[in-house]
Scaffold this motif. Structure first.
Motif, PDB file in Angstrom:
ATOM      1  N   ARG A 152      10.101   9.313  -3.302  1.00 44.82           N
ATOM      2  CA  ARG A 152       9.068   9.833  -3.883  1.00 44.82           C
ATOM      3  C   ARG A 152      10.407   9.866  -5.305  1.00 44.82           C
ATOM      4  NH1 ARG A 152       9.774  14.733  -2.071  1.00 44.82           N
ATOM      5  NH2 ARG A 152      10.201  16.777  -3.495  1.00 44.82           N
ATOM      6  N   TRP A 153      10.064   9.222  -6.442  1.00 49.20           N
ATOM      7  CA  TRP A 153      11.138  10.039  -7.624  1.00 49.20           C
ATOM      8  C   TRP A 153      11.276  10.849  -8.037  1.00 49.20           C
ATOM      9  CZ3 TRP A 153      14.261   6.461  -8.502  1.00 49.20           C
ATOM     10  CH2 TRP A 153      14.220   5.492  -8.627  1.00 49.20           C
ATOM     11  N   LEU A 154      11.772  12.152  -8.227  1.00 47.75           N
ATOM     12  CA  LEU A 154      12.202  13.374  -9.286  1.00 47.75           C
ATOM     13  C   LEU A 154      12.778  12.564 -10.464  1.00 47.75           C
ATOM     14  CD1 LEU A 154      14.810  15.147  -6.094  1.00 47.75           C
ATOM     15  CD2 LEU A 154      12.462  15.431  -6.596  1.00 47.75           C
TER      16      LEU A 154
ATOM     17  N   ILE B 131      18.163   0.354   0.025  1.00 47.13           N
ATOM     18  CA  ILE B 131      17.468   1.584  -0.449  1.00 47.13           C
ATOM     19  C   ILE B 131      16.467   1.603  -0.415  1.00 47.13           C
ATOM     20  CG2 ILE B 131      19.779   2.863  -0.523  1.00 47.13           C
ATOM     21  CD1 ILE B 131      18.459   2.899  -3.762  1.00 47.13           C
ATOM     22  N   VAL B 132      15.624   2.486  -0.271  1.00 46.41           N
ATOM     23  CA  VAL B 132      13.855   1.875  -0.124  1.00 46.41           C
ATOM     24  C   VAL B 132      13.217   2.961  -1.066  1.00 46.41           C
ATOM     25  CG1 VAL B 132      11.879   3.092   1.023  1.00 46.41           C
ATOM     26  CG2 VAL B 132      13.848   2.429   2.325  1.00 46.41           C
ATOM     27  N   VAL B 133      12.855   2.441  -2.230  1.00 46.40           N
ATOM     28  CA  VAL B 133      12.403   2.677  -3.981  1.00 46.40           C
ATOM     29  C   VAL B 133      11.160   2.619  -3.646  1.00 46.40           C
ATOM     30  CG1 VAL B 133      13.320   2.608  -6.547  1.00 46.40           C
ATOM     31  CG2 VAL B 133      15.095   1.668  -4.802  1.00 46.40           C
ATOM     32  N   PRO B 134      10.819   3.919  -4.424  1.00 43.64           N
ATOM     33  CA  PRO B 134       9.160   4.253  -4.960  1.00 43.64           C
ATOM     34  C   PRO B 134       8.804   2.857  -6.013  1.00 43.64           C
ATOM     35  CG  PRO B 134       9.931   6.308  -4.611  1.00 43.64           C
ATOM     36  CD  PRO B 134      11.397   4.978  -4.680  1.00 43.64           C
ATOM     37  N   TYR B 135       7.686   2.888  -6.270  1.00 38.82           N
ATOM     38  CA  TYR B 135       7.627   1.889  -7.487  1.00 38.82           C
ATOM     39  C   TYR B 135       7.210   3.076  -8.321  1.00 38.82           C
ATOM     40  CZ  TYR B 135       5.088  -0.895 -10.211  1.00 38.82           C
ATOM     41  OH  TYR B 135       4.398  -2.050 -11.336  1.00 38.82           O
ATOM     42  N   PRO B 136       8.066   3.389  -9.655  1.00 44.45           N
ATOM     43  CA  PRO B 136       7.682   4.216 -10.642  1.00 44.45           C
ATOM     44  C   PRO B 136       6.531   4.723 -11.257  1.00 44.45           C
ATOM     45  CG  PRO B 136       9.695   2.859 -11.202  1.00 44.45           C
ATOM     46  CD  PRO B 136       8.221   2.339  -9.941  1.00 44.45           C
TER      47      PRO B 136
ATOM     48  N   PRO C  47       0.516  -0.805   0.192  1.00 43.82           N
ATOM     49  CA  PRO C  47      -0.130   0.108   0.051  1.00 43.82           C
ATOM     50  C   PRO C  47       1.069   1.369   0.285  1.00 43.82           C
ATOM     51  CG  PRO C  47       0.042  -1.019   2.060  1.00 43.82           C
ATOM     52  CD  PRO C  47       0.796  -2.008   1.059  1.00 43.82           C
ATOM     53  N   LEU C  48       1.959   1.280   0.596  1.00 44.04           N
ATOM     54  CA  LEU C  48       3.340   2.321   0.439  1.00 44.04           C
ATOM     55  C   LEU C  48       3.867   2.338  -0.882  1.00 44.04           C
ATOM     56  CD1 LEU C  48       3.874   2.203   3.964  1.00 44.04           C
ATOM     57  CD2 LEU C  48       2.529   3.391   3.091  1.00 44.04           C
ATOM     58  N   GLY C  49       3.709   2.037  -1.737  1.00 40.35           N
ATOM     59  CA  GLY C  49       4.379   1.744  -3.330  1.00 40.35           C
ATOM     60  C   GLY C  49       5.661   1.513  -2.505  1.00 40.35           C
ATOM     61  N   VAL C  50       6.311   0.927  -2.017  1.00 42.01           N
ATOM     62  CA  VAL C  50       7.897   0.556  -1.902  1.00 42.01           C
ATOM     63  C   VAL C  50       8.649  -0.126  -1.749  1.00 42.01           C
ATOM     64  CG1 VAL C  50       7.573   3.772  -0.530  1.00 42.01           C
ATOM     65  CG2 VAL C  50       8.215   0.870   0.354  1.00 42.01           C
ATOM     66  N   ALA C  51       9.537  -0.272  -1.935  1.00 46.74           N
ATOM     67  CA  ALA C  51      10.419  -1.918  -2.172  1.00 46.74           C
ATOM     68  C   ALA C  51      12.067  -1.742  -1.293  1.00 46.74           C
ATOM     69  CB  ALA C  51      10.662  -2.696  -3.380  1.00 46.74           C
ATOM     70  N   LEU C  52      12.226  -2.566  -1.145  1.00 44.38           N
ATOM     71  CA  LEU C  52      13.831  -2.388   0.070  1.00 44.38           C
ATOM     72  C   LEU C  52      14.346  -3.068  -1.446  1.00 44.38           C
ATOM     73  CD1 LEU C  52      15.394  -1.386   1.593  1.00 44.38           C
ATOM     74  CD2 LEU C  52      15.386  -2.932   3.147  1.00 44.38           C
ATOM     75  N   LEU C  53      15.774  -2.293  -1.703  1.00 47.72           N
ATOM     76  CA  LEU C  53      16.334  -3.431  -2.674  1.00 47.72           C
ATOM     77  C   LEU C  53      17.591  -3.096  -2.570  1.00 47.72           C
ATOM     78  CD1 LEU C  53      14.300  -1.924  -6.188  1.00 47.72           C
ATOM     79  CD2 LEU C  53      14.571  -3.874  -4.679  1.00 47.72           C
ATOM     80  N   PRO C  54      18.149  -3.977  -2.955  1.00 54.08           N
ATOM     81  CA  PRO C  54      19.950  -3.546  -3.061  1.00 54.08           C
ATOM     82  C   PRO C  54      20.509  -2.818  -3.722  1.00 54.08           C
ATOM     83  CG  PRO C  54      19.613  -5.668  -3.779  1.00 54.08           C
ATOM     84  CD  PRO C  54      18.284  -5.278  -3.478  1.00 54.08           C
ATOM     85  N   ALA C  55      21.477  -1.965  -2.996  1.00 55.20           N
ATOM     86  CA  ALA C  55      22.527  -1.243  -3.891  1.00 55.20           C
ATOM     87  C   ALA C  55      24.019  -2.142  -4.041  1.00 55.20           C
ATOM     88  CB  ALA C  55      23.202   0.118  -3.166  1.00 55.20           C
TER      89      ALA C  55
END
Length: 153
Positions: free
Chosen positions: A119-121, A105-110, A31-39
């Motif tokens: 959020r994505w800039l 890092i926490v990454v929002p869904y595009p 529901p937050l539209g985020v994922a934790l992804l490895p850098a």
């Protein structure tokens, strides 16, 4: 962001996850539209204070047609510039944090709003385009000089 571009960006982002299919499934239903992804696999992230990040992005936008992906956190206190893997291990800069190999890092869904506090800039386009660290450093120096001039007035 068009639907096909968002889908391509999602595929590119989840490709770094230990289980891309499970990550995509969870991400699309979060529901937050985020994922934790490895850098550190396809990209590192340089994290600038928002006060420096926004002018840096302005300068970078004058140097290239389309910089790589850039995130902003809730309240715009920090911005994350996606750079090539390995950059974080060699970056030295006062007040600049980095996320590289071994960090997440926490990454929002595009293509969606940033309900999760980020959020994505500039959203990824799925092609793998990243911010050029040399140009990013030049942009940071120019932005910092502009901030110093502004404070001196």
């Amino acid at each position: 962001m068009a639907g096909s571009e968002a889908k391509t960006a999602v595929e590119w982002l989840v490709s770094v996850a230990p289980d891309p299919d499970a990550c995509r499934w969870e991400w699309e239903r979060n529901p937050l539209g985020v994922a934790l992804l490895p850098a550190g696999r396809r990209w590192d992230v340089l994290i600038l204070p928002g006060e420096l990040g926004y002018p840096t992005l302005d300068v970078l936008g004058r140097l290239v047609d389309r910089p790589g992906p850039v995130l902003a956190d809730f309240g715009d206190s920090r911005m994350g510039f996606f750079v090539p893997p390995g950059t974080a291990a060699h970056w030295v800069g006062t007040g600049i944090r980095s996320a590289g190999q071994g960090t997440w890092i926490v990454v929002p869904y595009p293509g969606r709003g940033g309900g999760g506090g980020v959020r994505w800039l500039i959203a990824p386009d799925g092609s793998g385009t990243l911010c050029d660290p040399v140009l990013l450093e030049l942009a940071m120096h120019e932005a910092a000089a502009g901030l110093a001039r502004h404070r001196g007035e």
